[in-house]
Write an enzyme that holds these catalytic residues in place. Structure first.
Site, mmCIF file in Angstrom:
data_model
loop_
_atom_site.group_PDB
_atom_site.id
_atom_site.type_symbol
_atom_site.label_atom_id
_atom_site.label_comp_id
_atom_site.label_asym_id
_atom_site.label_seq_id
_atom_site.Cartn_x
_atom_site.Cartn_y
_atom_site.Cartn_z
ATOM 1 N N GLN A 51 38.969 48.657 43.601
ATOM 2 C CA GLN A 51 38.962 48.847 42.135
ATOM 3 C C GLN A 51 38.594 50.277 41.728
ATOM 4 O OE1 GLN A 51 36.480 45.114 41.798
ATOM 5 N NE2 GLN A 51 37.527 45.036 39.839
ATOM 6 N N LEU A 93 36.713 43.290 36.168
ATOM 7 C CA LEU A 93 36.527 44.592 35.511
ATOM 8 C C LEU A 93 37.838 45.379 35.475
ATOM 9 C CD1 LEU A 93 33.047 45.506 37.050
ATOM 10 C CD2 LEU A 93 33.533 44.469 34.817
ATOM 11 N N GLU A 135 36.176 39.220 45.262
ATOM 12 C CA GLU A 135 36.135 40.617 45.755
ATOM 13 C C GLU A 135 36.951 40.775 47.036
ATOM 14 O OE1 GLU A 135 35.180 42.472 43.555
ATOM 15 O OE2 GLU A 135 33.925 41.103 42.410
HETATM 16 O O1 K1U Z 1 35.627 42.171 40.654
HETATM 17 C C1 K1U Z 1 35.356 42.324 39.483
HETATM 18 O O2 K1U Z 1 36.196 42.741 38.741
HETATM 19 C C2 K1U Z 1 33.980 41.959 38.961
HETATM 20 C C3 K1U Z 1 33.938 40.599 38.301
HETATM 21 C C4 K1U Z 1 33.455 39.593 39.336
HETATM 22 C C5 K1U Z 1 33.592 38.144 38.990
HETATM 23 C C6 K1U Z 1 33.024 37.597 37.862
HETATM 24 C C7 K1U Z 1 33.141 36.248 37.570
HETATM 25 C C8 K1U Z 1 33.839 35.443 38.421
HETATM 26 C C9 K1U Z 1 34.433 35.989 39.512
HETATM 27 C C10 K1U Z 1 34.303 37.334 39.805
HETATM 28 C C11 K1U Z 1 32.986 40.664 37.117
HETATM 29 O O3 K1U Z 1 31.855 40.938 37.280
HETATM 30 S S1 K1U Z 1 33.648 40.327 35.560
HETATM 31 C C12 K1U Z 1 32.227 40.422 34.481
HETATM 32 C C13 K1U Z 1 31.370 39.217 34.535
HETATM 33 O O4 K1U Z 1 31.842 38.165 34.910
HETATM 34 C C14 K1U Z 1 29.952 39.273 34.148
HETATM 35 C C15 K1U Z 1 29.413 40.366 33.524
HETATM 36 C C16 K1U Z 1 28.078 40.395 33.169
HETATM 37 C C17 K1U Z 1 27.272 39.322 33.445
HETATM 38 C C18 K1U Z 1 27.789 38.211 34.044
HETATM 39 C C19 K1U Z 1 29.133 38.178 34.401
HETATM 40 ZN ZN ZN Z 2 38.018 41.752 39.886
#
Ligand code: K1U
Ligand code: ZN
Length: 183
Positions: A51, A93, A135
């Site tokens: 990313q 993200l 991830e």
């Molecule tokens: O990989 C990424 O883009 C990060 C992604 C990870 C993820 C989150 C939820 C489920 C699966 C994978 C994130 O962090 S998105 C943002 C998010 O979910 C979050 C942000 C702040 C607090 C709690 C959650």
């Molecule tokens: Zn992601």
């Protein structure tokens, strides 16, 4: 430490399959620290090197509320996954503002190296399991929206394009879409 720029879907660089980390150098330690800072700043609960346009098998994860349980996983591998699956709301993200349900194995066992190069194993379930799977998908060039219907994917692309245009200055917007402003 530094905040790293994120690639955004549908950037083709998100499709790159990451290469194993062969040696844990100062560059790898710096990348892990910068990725953790970028993840906390976003804020997010995980980030894959893909990313930030570094195509190496390295992820950072922290699902704690206090942002105190940072996990750096180098060359992570899923050793086993439960037959039981669960739906979970996912975000990314690299796909800002989009959340949808993905069904994945509930429980996984993962092997990875730490920043000292030592191999370790962890059992994960709940958000930690979902996040590590999300991830590792990034390291394999996959984005969570790939599992959604074609219709949803094209709606997401249209929404992200609209968001991107909304962030541009009026001059930049006119340059990219002259016809729409000519009347
Ligand atoms: O990989 C990424 O883009 C990060 C992604 C990870 C993820 C989150 C939820 C489920 C699966 C994978 C994130 O962090 S998105 C943002 C998010 O979910 C979050 C942000 C702040 C607090 C709690 C959650
Ligand atoms: Zn992601």
């Amino acid at each position: 430490m530094a905040l790293l720029p994120l690639l955004h879907y549908p950037d083709p660089r998100l499709r790159t399959v990451a290469k194993p980390v062969s040696e844990i150098t100062d560059d790898i330690r710096q990348l892990a620290a910068d990725m953790a800072e970028t993840m906390y700043d976003a804020p997010g609960v995980g980030l894959a090197a893909t990313q930030v346009d570094r195509h190496l098998r390295l992820i950072v994860v922290d699902v704690s509320e206090e942002q105190t349980d940072l996990l750096v996983l180098i060359n992570p591998e899923i050793l086993s996954a439960s037959a039981e699956t669960k739906p979970h709301e996912e975000g990314c993200l690299s796909v800002p503002g989009i959340y949808d349900t993905v069904i994945r194995p509930d429980h996984i066992r993962v092997r990875a190296q730490n920043l000292e190069g030592e191999w370790f194993e962890i059992d994960a379930d709940g958000l930690l399991s979902v996040c590590i799977q999300h991830e590792i998908d990034h390291l394999n060039g996959k984005v969570f929206v790939d599992t959604l219907s074609r219709l949803k994917q094209s709606r997401i692309q249209a929404k992200l394009l609209k968001q991107k245009r909304g962030k541009k200055s009026p001059e930049a917007e006119r340059e990219s879409h002259p016809a729409a402003h000519d009347f």
